[in-house]
Motif scaffolding. Structure first.
Motif, PDB file in Angstrom:
ATOM      1  N   PRO A 148      -3.283   0.952  -4.379  1.00 37.40           N
ATOM      2  CA  PRO A 148      -2.708   1.768  -3.306  1.00 37.40           C
ATOM      3  C   PRO A 148      -3.825   2.523  -2.583  1.00 37.40           C
ATOM      4  CG  PRO A 148      -2.378   2.853  -5.394  1.00 37.40           C
ATOM      5  CD  PRO A 148      -3.065   1.542  -5.695  1.00 37.40           C
ATOM      6  N   THR A 149      -3.481   3.299  -1.564  1.00 32.97           N
ATOM      7  CA  THR A 149      -4.490   4.131  -0.871  1.00 32.97           C
ATOM      8  C   THR A 149      -3.872   5.511  -0.618  1.00 32.97           C
ATOM      9  OG1 THR A 149      -3.867   3.159   1.282  1.00 32.97           O
ATOM     10  CG2 THR A 149      -5.746   2.178   0.117  1.00 32.97           C
ATOM     11  N   HIS A 150      -3.743   5.902   0.641  1.00 28.99           N
ATOM     12  CA  HIS A 150      -2.979   7.086   1.044  1.00 28.99           C
ATOM     13  C   HIS A 150      -1.740   6.598   1.793  1.00 28.99           C
ATOM     14  CE1 HIS A 150      -5.682  10.030  -0.392  1.00 28.99           C
ATOM     15  NE2 HIS A 150      -6.331  10.355   0.704  1.00 28.99           N
ATOM     16  N   ASP A 151      -0.765   7.452   1.953  1.00 28.56           N
ATOM     17  CA  ASP A 151       0.489   7.062   2.610  1.00 28.56           C
ATOM     18  C   ASP A 151       0.345   7.027   4.129  1.00 28.56           C
ATOM     19  OD1 ASP A 151       0.221   9.803   2.822  1.00 28.56           O
ATOM     20  OD2 ASP A 151       2.295  10.259   2.278  1.00 28.56           O
ATOM     21  N   GLY A 164       0.635   2.664   1.240  1.00 28.95           N
ATOM     22  CA  GLY A 164      -0.783   2.625   1.565  1.00 28.95           C
ATOM     23  C   GLY A 164      -1.128   1.352   2.318  1.00 28.95           C
ATOM     24  N   ASN A 166      -2.898  -0.744   0.977  1.00 27.61           N
ATOM     25  CA  ASN A 166      -2.632  -1.580  -0.188  1.00 27.61           C
ATOM     26  C   ASN A 166      -3.250  -2.980  -0.125  1.00 27.61           C
ATOM     27  OD1 ASN A 166      -1.230   0.728  -0.716  1.00 27.61           O
ATOM     28  ND2 ASN A 166       0.706  -0.278  -1.212  1.00 27.61           N
ATOM     29  N   GLU A 244       1.963  -1.217  -4.459  1.00 30.13           N
ATOM     30  CA  GLU A 244       2.190   0.206  -4.715  1.00 30.13           C
ATOM     31  C   GLU A 244       2.691   0.423  -6.141  1.00 30.13           C
ATOM     32  OE1 GLU A 244       2.057   4.114  -3.100  1.00 30.13           O
ATOM     33  OE2 GLU A 244       1.736   2.291  -1.929  1.00 30.13           O
ATOM     34  N   SER A 256       0.572   6.036  -3.269  1.00 28.74           N
ATOM     35  CA  SER A 256      -0.185   6.441  -2.080  1.00 28.74           C
ATOM     36  C   SER A 256       0.183   7.849  -1.637  1.00 28.74           C
ATOM     37  CB  SER A 256       0.046   5.437  -0.954  1.00 28.74           C
ATOM     38  OG  SER A 256      -0.498   4.177  -1.282  1.00 28.74           O
ATOM     39  N   PRO A 270      -9.279   7.946  -0.972  1.00 28.52           N
ATOM     40  CA  PRO A 270      -8.091   8.017  -1.820  1.00 28.52           C
ATOM     41  C   PRO A 270      -8.437   8.031  -3.309  1.00 28.52           C
ATOM     42  CG  PRO A 270      -7.751   6.452  -0.039  1.00 28.52           C
ATOM     43  CD  PRO A 270      -9.187   6.846   0.007  1.00 28.52           C
ATOM     44  N   HIS A 272      -6.899   7.111  -6.863  1.00 32.59           N
ATOM     45  CA  HIS A 272      -5.782   6.324  -7.380  1.00 32.59           C
ATOM     46  C   HIS A 272      -6.281   5.337  -8.418  1.00 32.59           C
ATOM     47  CE1 HIS A 272      -7.490   3.183  -4.909  1.00 32.59           C
ATOM     48  NE2 HIS A 272      -7.324   3.917  -3.822  1.00 32.59           N
TER      49      HIS A 272
END
Length: 346
Positions: A148-151, A164, A166, A244, A256, A270, A272
């Motif tokens: 994932p990353t950030h939303d 994300g 992703n 995710e 995310s 990010p 995660h």
């Protein structure tokens, strides 16, 4: 402004690029092991023409290292959960060192068992995935990696970020040539590519993102402040959701949205998990499998279609012969952020 002007590039050797990145990271207090792992990965991307994941990311490492939870001295060590499952906690350092240290055990277990999983936890992630899966494939294994990353990404039909970017990477080993490798975000474009459009003053293609109000936009700054969109509509959205879940809750790490909340406005990379899976085709005992795979891959190429990774390998060969291209302005910016650094201009 037009696209990138290659006349504004300088050319440096791979060793010089690695030394530049290493000096930059160590000057900001990063431990040598983390610095070496990060420098190696960023230089590989720059060498292979993946500019959005290359040395362009070096200045941003300072923002990540400024995060109050970032650990410059992180010393991750792999832990065997079961014979087929390995966990390594990045210790709130850059995830690239944790992945690097987990790979030998992952490869060994996959070679023996046929499949093995490596879960990297609590890592600040800011590099491409393909160097990891390529290394696994060079050991004769197939591999997948995802995170994932950030939303930053709205789901298909939605208007606000929850997913994300992703990325998903896959590699397949080949006997007499480089592995088949792809690595792509599940968005219409990588976030770093949108940032490149912004920096170069270019308009985005339609369908890449939304502004803050959820309306379609071709302004890269508006999309970066609003929400990106998945590729392929509901199909890309579903794939991003799978990543995710598998690289977040499945391995006991952040979604995310949780990664973005952890950032608390620090503009860090990010924070995660990363899921890496290795498979050994030989364990299944199908000796004709390799030949069949080559028939598929060669059949794609014989139609004049490009196999993913071919452009990267061509850039790698060009860099080996002529040196690594680096925008002069980026080189100057990197140097300007380093204390008392002599000029490295050729």
């Amino acid at each position: 402004m037009a696209g990138h002007d290659h006349a504004s590039d300088i050319t440096i050797s791979e060793a010089e690029a690695r030394a530049l990145a290493l000096d930059f990271l160590i000057a900001d207090g990063l431990g040598r092991a983390q610095a070496e792992a990060m420098a190696e990965t960023l230089v590989k991307a720059q060498r292979d023409g993946c500019k959005s994941h290359g040395l362009q990311r070096l200045p941003g490492t300072r923002d990540t290292m400024a995060h109050p939870r970032f650990n410059r001295a992180a010393d991750p060590q792999p832990e065997m959960v079961t014979p087929a499952m390995i966990r390594i906690d990045a210790g709130y350092g850059f995830s690239v060192l944790a992945a690097k240290r987990g790979l030998p055990l992952l490869i060994a277990q996959a070679q023996s068992l046929g499949i093995a999983v490596l879960a990297v936890q609590n890592g600040f992630h800011s590099t491409a995935l393909w160097p990891v899966v390529e290394e696994i494939a060079e050991a004769g294994l197939a591999a997948m990696s995802m995170n994932p990353t950030h939303d930053w990404v709205a789901p298909a039909g939605g208007s606000k970020g929850i997913l994300g970017t992703n990325p998903l990477a896959f590699a397949w080993p080949r006997a007499d040539q480089p592995p088949y490798v792809f690595d792509f975000a599940t968005t219409a474009a990588a976030r770093a590519d949108i940032a490149l459009y912004r920096n170069e003053g270019r308009t985005l293609p339609e369908g890449w993102g939304l502004d803050r109000d959820g309306s379609p936009s071709t302004d890269p700054a508006a999309v970066l402040a609003g929400a990106m969109l998945p590729f392929g509509g509901h199909k890309g959205s579903a794939l991003a959701t799978m990543i995710e879940l598998m690289a977040g809750p499945f391995i006991g790490d952040r979604t995310s949205a949780q990664s973005a909340a952890f950032d608390q406005g620090a503009s860090a990379a990010p924070l995660h998990g990363e899921l890496i899976i290795a498979f050994n085709p030989a364990v299944f005992g199908n000796t004709s499998g390799t030949d069949a795979a080559e028939t598929v891959l060669n059949g794609i190429r014989d139609q004049g279609a490009r196999l993913p990774g071919e452009r990267r390998h061509a850039a790698r060969a060009q860099s080996a012969q002529c040196g690594i291209a680096l925008p002069r302005a980026l080189h100057a910016r990197i140097l300007s952020l380093m204390p008392q650094t002599p000029s490295r201009l050729p």
